[in-house]
Design a protein around this motif. Structure first.
Motif, PDB file in Angstrom:
ATOM      1  N   LEU A   1      20.656 -27.217   8.154  1.00 49.57           N
ATOM      2  CA  LEU A   1      20.386 -28.470   8.786  1.00 49.57           C
ATOM      3  C   LEU A   1      18.820 -28.480   8.851  1.00 49.57           C
TER       4      LEU A   1
ATOM      5  N   TYR B   1      17.739 -28.748   4.859  1.00 47.56           N
ATOM      6  CA  TYR B   1      17.729 -29.749   4.200  1.00 47.56           C
ATOM      7  C   TYR B   1      17.794 -31.224   4.826  1.00 47.56           C
ATOM      8  N   LEU B   2      17.690 -31.270   6.310  1.00 51.27           N
ATOM      9  CA  LEU B   2      17.697 -32.503   6.914  1.00 51.27           C
ATOM     10  C   LEU B   2      16.028 -32.487   7.869  1.00 51.27           C
TER      11      LEU B   2
ATOM     12  N   TYR C   1      26.036 -28.409   2.548  1.00 52.23           N
ATOM     13  CA  TYR C   1      24.739 -28.233   2.062  1.00 52.23           C
ATOM     14  C   TYR C   1      24.565 -26.938   1.231  1.00 52.23           C
TER      15      TYR C   1
END
Length: 190
Positions: A151, A154-155, A188
């Protein structure tokens, strides 16, 4: 103890051991093997709480067999040897957790020794169970941390945001944090 395997090449000694075991553990089921080879096969195909080896067997002395039982199964192992050999055998086998009892057998000594072996086995199984729980918990923590890293990568979440995200998703979807973490990883890291 529920299932005990008696390895003995001497019929008279086998009958006496089975009798003593029935006195000590009234509900136990005993199986008998006359050779080391038979014992290895029985141990490989069944699960026993304890293996009692009356040394020597017809095809081997029994010390290597005791090592195999202790290293490859959850069974406790008791080796019974002539008193002049018992100390030497105990020195070789004590690191494996084998209880060595000298011959001739005394009823009371055998009874106390077997009760001790039973108690030690229960304690070992309790520790093993706790160990498995801790390994499972560690694996869950690793999985959750891996999901947090995904997380973050990627975010662009911070560690705290990723943690809150996993908790909120678990509450919203009525599932565990580990299940959410596994889904994040699948999404992911494919």
């Amino acid at each position: 103890m529920d299932r005990i395997l008696v390895a003995s090449s001497n019929d008279k000694a086998t009958a006496m051991l089975v009798s003593l075991l029935k006195e000590t553990f009234s509900t136990c089921k005993t199986s008998i093997a006359a050779t080391g080879l038979e014992t290895r096969r029985a141990v490989g195909s069944g699960s026993y709480d304890c293996v009692v080896i009356n040394c020597p067997l017809s095809d081997e002395y029994g010390n290597e067999l005791a090592e195999i039982v202790c290293t490859s199964t959850d069974a406790s192992c008791v080796a019974i040897a002539k008193s002049e050999n018992a100390d030497i055998l105990a020195d070789k086998l004590e690191d494996f957790g084998v209880m060595v009892i000298p011959k001739p057998l005394g009823r009371q000594y055998f009874y106390r020794s077997m009760k001790f072996v039973s108690a030690a086995r229960k304690r070992m199984l309790g520790i093993r169970s706790e160990n498995l729980k801790l390994h499972k918990k560690l694996e869950e923590i690793r999985t959750i941390n891996r999901a947090k890293c995904s997380l973050m990568q990627y975010l662009g979440f911070t560690e705290q945001q990723a943690h809150k995200y996993l908790e909120k998703q678990a509450m919203d979807k009525r599932c565990t944090k580990i299940e959410v973490a596994q889904k994040v990883i699948e999404m992911y890291e494919v």
